[in-house]
Design an enzyme around this catalytic site. Structure first.
Site, PDB file in Angstrom:
ATOM      1  N   ASP A 258       0.786  -1.384   0.017  1.00  0.00           N
ATOM      2  CA  ASP A 258      -0.078   0.173   0.079  1.00  0.00           C
ATOM      3  C   ASP A 258       0.912   1.202   0.071  1.00  0.00           C
ATOM      4  O   ASP A 258       1.993   1.072   0.537  1.00  0.00           O
ATOM      5  CB  ASP A 258      -0.705   0.043   1.228  1.00  0.00           C
ATOM      6  CG  ASP A 258      -2.068  -0.676   1.459  1.00  0.00           C
ATOM      7  OD1 ASP A 258      -2.402  -1.149   0.128  1.00  0.00           O
ATOM      8  OD2 ASP A 258      -2.475  -0.868   2.478  1.00  0.00           O
ATOM      9  N   LYS A 260       2.135   4.264   1.964  1.00  0.00           N
ATOM     10  CA  LYS A 260       1.796   4.845   3.244  1.00  0.00           C
ATOM     11  C   LYS A 260       1.549   6.433   3.222  1.00  0.00           C
ATOM     12  O   LYS A 260       2.499   7.229   2.886  1.00  0.00           O
ATOM     13  CB  LYS A 260       3.206   4.594   3.970  1.00  0.00           C
ATOM     14  CG  LYS A 260       3.038   4.807   5.246  1.00  0.00           C
ATOM     15  CD  LYS A 260       4.573   4.604   6.189  1.00  0.00           C
ATOM     16  CE  LYS A 260       4.239   4.675   7.625  1.00  0.00           C
ATOM     17  NZ  LYS A 260       3.792   6.007   8.054  1.00  0.00           N
ATOM     18  N   ARG A 265      -4.375   8.561  11.243  1.00  0.00           N
ATOM     19  CA  ARG A 265      -4.902   7.257  11.404  1.00  0.00           C
ATOM     20  C   ARG A 265      -6.602   7.275  11.839  1.00  0.00           C
ATOM     21  O   ARG A 265      -6.573   7.961  12.874  1.00  0.00           O
ATOM     22  CB  ARG A 265      -4.243   6.081  12.130  1.00  0.00           C
ATOM     23  CG  ARG A 265      -4.759   4.842  11.952  1.00  0.00           C
ATOM     24  CD  ARG A 265      -3.773   3.805  12.460  1.00  0.00           C
ATOM     25  NE  ARG A 265      -4.069   2.476  12.604  1.00  0.00           N
ATOM     26  CZ  ARG A 265      -3.271   1.433  12.535  1.00  0.00           C
ATOM     27  NH1 ARG A 265      -1.898   1.690  12.725  1.00  0.00           N
ATOM     28  NH2 ARG A 265      -3.656   0.389  12.391  1.00  0.00           N
ATOM     29  N   GLU A 310      -6.750   6.307   6.659  1.00  0.00           N
ATOM     30  CA  GLU A 310      -5.776   7.394   6.898  1.00  0.00           C
ATOM     31  C   GLU A 310      -6.486   8.572   6.274  1.00  0.00           C
ATOM     32  O   GLU A 310      -6.952   8.653   5.110  1.00  0.00           O
ATOM     33  CB  GLU A 310      -4.235   7.211   6.317  1.00  0.00           C
ATOM     34  CG  GLU A 310      -3.176   8.317   6.709  1.00  0.00           C
ATOM     35  CD  GLU A 310      -2.584   7.848   8.054  1.00  0.00           C
ATOM     36  OE1 GLU A 310      -2.831   6.738   8.601  1.00  0.00           O
ATOM     37  OE2 GLU A 310      -1.635   8.478   8.260  1.00  0.00           O
ATOM     38  N   LYS A 433       7.032  -1.195   7.511  1.00  0.00           N
ATOM     39  CA  LYS A 433       6.871   0.043   6.878  1.00  0.00           C
ATOM     40  C   LYS A 433       8.357   0.271   6.152  1.00  0.00           C
ATOM     41  O   LYS A 433       9.222   0.143   6.599  1.00  0.00           O
ATOM     42  CB  LYS A 433       6.422   1.101   7.774  1.00  0.00           C
ATOM     43  CG  LYS A 433       7.274   1.187   9.105  1.00  0.00           C
ATOM     44  CD  LYS A 433       6.414   2.001  10.062  1.00  0.00           C
ATOM     45  CE  LYS A 433       7.075   2.082  11.366  1.00  0.00           C
ATOM     46  NZ  LYS A 433       6.161   2.724  12.580  1.00  0.00           N
TER      47      LYS A 433
HETATM   48  P1  ATP Z   1       3.254   3.294  14.484  1.00  0.00           P
HETATM   49  O1  ATP Z   1       1.811   3.790  14.274  1.00  0.00           O
HETATM   50  O2  ATP Z   1       3.653   2.133  13.763  1.00  0.00           O
HETATM   51  O3  ATP Z   1       3.631   3.315  16.051  1.00  0.00           O
HETATM   52  P2  ATP Z   1       4.201   5.779  14.004  1.00  0.00           P
HETATM   53  O4  ATP Z   1       2.791   6.487  14.543  1.00  0.00           O
HETATM   54  O5  ATP Z   1       5.211   6.669  14.263  1.00  0.00           O
HETATM   55  O6  ATP Z   1       4.193   4.482  14.166  1.00  0.00           O
HETATM   56  P3  ATP Z   1       4.538   5.285  11.139  1.00  0.00           P
HETATM   57  O7  ATP Z   1       5.799   4.773  11.643  1.00  0.00           O
HETATM   58  O8  ATP Z   1       4.450   6.615  10.335  1.00  0.00           O
HETATM   59  O9  ATP Z   1       3.754   5.872  12.415  1.00  0.00           O
HETATM   60  O10 ATP Z   1       3.812   4.214  10.779  1.00  0.00           O
HETATM   61  C1  ATP Z   1       2.688   3.465  10.787  1.00  0.00           C
HETATM   62  C2  ATP Z   1       1.178   4.430  10.603  1.00  0.00           C
HETATM   63  O11 ATP Z   1       1.154   4.740   9.155  1.00  0.00           O
HETATM   64  C3  ATP Z   1      -0.291   3.818  10.854  1.00  0.00           C
HETATM   65  O12 ATP Z   1      -0.391   4.123  12.188  1.00  0.00           O
HETATM   66  C4  ATP Z   1      -0.967   4.769  10.104  1.00  0.00           C
HETATM   67  O13 ATP Z   1      -1.622   5.798  10.483  1.00  0.00           O
HETATM   68  C5  ATP Z   1      -0.254   4.945   8.867  1.00  0.00           C
HETATM   69  N1  ATP Z   1      -0.592   4.386   7.472  1.00  0.00           N
HETATM   70  C6  ATP Z   1      -0.587   5.236   6.448  1.00  0.00           C
HETATM   71  N2  ATP Z   1      -0.837   4.579   5.259  1.00  0.00           N
HETATM   72  C7  ATP Z   1      -1.108   3.248   5.823  1.00  0.00           C
HETATM   73  C8  ATP Z   1      -1.480   2.006   5.242  1.00  0.00           C
HETATM   74  N3  ATP Z   1      -1.732   1.866   3.961  1.00  0.00           N
HETATM   75  N4  ATP Z   1      -1.546   0.962   5.942  1.00  0.00           N
HETATM   76  C9  ATP Z   1      -1.293   0.929   7.414  1.00  0.00           C
HETATM   77  N5  ATP Z   1      -0.888   1.987   7.911  1.00  0.00           N
HETATM   78  C10 ATP Z   1      -0.874   3.153   7.225  1.00  0.00           C
END
Ligand code: ATP
Length: 601
Positions: A258, A260, A265, A310, A433
């Site tokens: 996907d 990101k 979220r 998101e 990720k």
């Molecule tokens: P985490 O939520 O893993 O603790 P984080 O808040 O620091 O870490 P990121 O490291 O940026 O966030 O990565 C996870 C976040 O990416 C998810 O919580 C979600 O909000 C976002 N996200 C964006 N696109 C997607 C997707 N296609 N599938 C899952 N998550 C996604």
């Protein structure tokens, strides 16, 4: 059940310094709690009246009005209370002293109030709820009167903790994992109970609800618990890796990839035409997104569901994606309808966990995706996340570059196959990720918890200028120190920091904090900040991953720099000690062969 029991436990909790004692005491309290009020007691322990996701009002009594209520309850003038507060530094303690004095001088009898009728938990809870839910004209006076009445009837210790509760000062320090462990000790007896309780909590993140289910139906009954629309599910989280080849290997050579998205979220629930939106932290953010509520009700079909995606700011003209900061601008606007016009958003859905009373968390990703695709009507605002299926590194890389040039943060690589379920509340290898670089040696930023502060010198003499930060160790439910961060703050942020920390200052180290370093002040582990650094290094000064790489040393972050506060994260959502270890192990080989030992961090 008498409220006094709770007050006495709060008093004991204040004096302990280890996580083990903390859980034992809580388990003891839960054992002594009447079944009928177990949910209420669980909320009170966490300094709340109800779970955050309900979005109900807070008590709404500021310091000034709290002092007024104390004044009425203790027949002391407000000036004297303020003076005492200045010297003691804790309004709860001030109230305790005034109440004791009153009791000793027999003034209660004189005023016609006696303490013979002791407060019950039910009464306290119902009066506090009434205070919170009273709104509109004249509500302030009513709130003060209700609180004064409560404090009048309370004994000195009860009054102390009631005041702390109203101030929001109990709302710290006891995390969900601590309460879950205490529930397992109190009602389960052992590790297997812990696992069952935790799973149930991951599917229904309402501790009161889980505690009630345990005392009413027993632990075994939790096994068949399903998610319920209206109660948030704890989000599934991703691991991180920097090498596409390694990522593909980890997920079995084939994956759904996907975009990101760089937004907020959102977990969206629908039940009986009512739509609710919960944040990453499971707070109710429905009122911030009336546009999303409208889009979901128009374009997502079904009577009852829980979906996840998101929310991303977009350019109204070109439809291009804008960075996360745009959403922050939108949040700062006081008129939500103006904000919607100025900062329009789209929703990119990536999962579904419940549909028409059927639990989808246990079904494989491909099944979930098929359903998700099938319930969205064609439209411009709500879409399934842009994705492809890949089985080779080249395709993964080119999709990653495409994602970045379209304004995404990178890609999420997701395992497919029959075991690729929705792992609520877990960070695992089913989702990985891959993000664009942060122009630093560390492959990713980390989110750390503030556990202490150090005073500055010179211009910032006497004021907090650096922070002691910790990573979260979920196995022990403690926060392990990992670095001292002194750069990256603006002057404004430093001033704000000073205020923030003073409000959560503690006399002794928190029982859930594990640190060899002694800061100038200890604080409750509540704030999470995003930090970037040059590299992870071995340090004898920090306790993060102590003894795991080198005997008598832990891991630390070199040259850490503050980036921003992560208000969307609770302390237990911070980067874990395992992740730090993993990041350390992934660093270029030379560092593994001859570890850098840094004495300065
Ligand atoms: P985490 O939520 O893993 O603790 P984080 O808040 O620091 O870490 P990121 O490291 O940026 O966030 O990565 C996870 C976040 O990416 C998810 O919580 C979600 O909000 C976002 N996200 C964006 N696109 C997607 C997707 N296609 N599938 C899952 N998550 C996604």
């Amino acid at each position: 059940m008498q409220f006094k029991v709770i007050a006495e436990y709060f008093d004991k909790l204040e004096k302990i310094s280890s996580r083990l004692q903390l859980t034992a005491l809580l388990a003891d309290l839960l054992n002594k709690t009447d079944r009928s009020v177990i949910d209420k007691v669980v909320y009170l322990i966490q300094g709340k009246l109800w779970p955050d996701f309900l979005g109900y009002p807070e008590l709404g009594i500021g310091e000034k009005f709290l002092i007024k209520a104390i004044s009425i309850a203790t027949a002391t003038d407000e000036n004297s209370i303020e003076n005492l507060y200045k010297t003691v530094g804790d309004l709860g303690e001030v109230t305790r002293r005034l109440k004791s004095k009153q009791q000793n001088s027999g003034i209660l009898g004189f005023l016609g109030t006696t303490n013979t009728e002791s407060l019950t938990v039910e009464e306290v809870y119902s009066i506090l709820s009434k205070i919170a839910l009273t709104t509109g004209e004249g509500s302030r006076d009513l709130k003060i009167r209700l609180l004064a009445g409560l404090l009048k009837r309370a004994d000195p210790l009860e009054a102390k903790f009631l005041v702390r509760f109203v101030e929001g000062r109990l709302r710290v320090g006891i995390g969900d994992a601590t309460v879950l462990d205490a529930l397992a000790i109190a009602f389960g007896g052992g590790q297997s109970a812990s696992e069952i309780i935790e799973r149930a909590y991951n599917l229904r993140a309402d501790l009161g609800n889980i505690a009630k289910a345990i005392v009413e139906h027993g632990i075994e009954a939790l096994k068949s618990l399903k998610p319920e629309a209206g109660i948030p599910i704890r989000p599934m989280l991703a691991e991180r890796l920097a090498d596409p080849e390694e990522i593909l290997k980890k997920v079995g050579g084939i994956a759904l990839v996907d975009y990101k998205y760089d937004g907020e979220r959102a977990q969206i629930h629908k039940k009986n035409d009512k739509i609710l939106i919960f944040s990453r932290r499971l707070e109710n953010i429905t009122s911030q997104y009336p546009d999303i509520v409208e889009y979901v009700s128009k374009y997502v079909n079904g009577n009852e569901f829980i979906i996840e995606g998101e929310i991303v700011a977009v350019d109204p003209e070109s439809g291009e994606m804008k960075p996360f900061q745009e959403l922050m601008h939108r949040k700062r606007k006081s008129d939500i309808y103006e904000a919607i016009k100025e900062y329009p958003v789209n929703l990119f859905l990536f999962d579904i966990m419940l549909y028409n009373n059927e639990d989808y968390t246990t079904k494989p990703l491909e099944v979930r995706r098929q359903l998700l695709e099938s319930i969205i009507s064609p439209n411009d605002y709500v879409k399934v996340a842009h994705h492809i299926q890949v089985n080779n590194v080249e395709d993964l890389k080119s999709f990653f570059y495409q994602a970045i040039s379209d304004g995404a943060e990178g890609v999420m690589v997701k395992a497919i196959g029959k075991d690729a379920i929705y792992q609520a509340g877990a960070r695992g290898w089913l989702w990985i990720k891959l993000k664009r670089d942060y122009q630093s040696e560390m492959a990713d930023t980390v989110d750390l918890v503030v556990i202490g502060g150090f005073y500055g010198k010179g211009k910032r003499g006497g004021k907090i200028s650096s922070l002691l930060m910790a990573a979260y160790n979920p196995k022990t439910d403690t926060f392990e120190s990992v670095c001292k961060v002194a750069s990256g703050f603006s002057d404004e942020q430093l001033d704000e920091l000073q205020k923030k920390l003073m409000e959560i200052k503690r006399e002794i180290k928190h029982p859930r904090v594990n640190s060899k370093m002694e800061p100038d002040i200890w604080v409750e582990p509540v704030y999470v900040a995003e930090i970037v650094g040059a590299e992870i290094t071995i340090s004898p000064l920090h306790t993060c991953c102590q003894n795991l790489v080198v005997k008598d040393a832990g891991l630390s972050i070199r040259f850490p720099r503050f980036i921003r506060w992560r208000e969307d994260k609770s302390p237990e959502d911070a980067t874990t000690t395992d992740e730090i270890l993993e990041m350390y192990n992934k660093q270029p080989k030379k560092k593994l062969e001859s570890p850098t030992v840094d004495e300065s961090v």
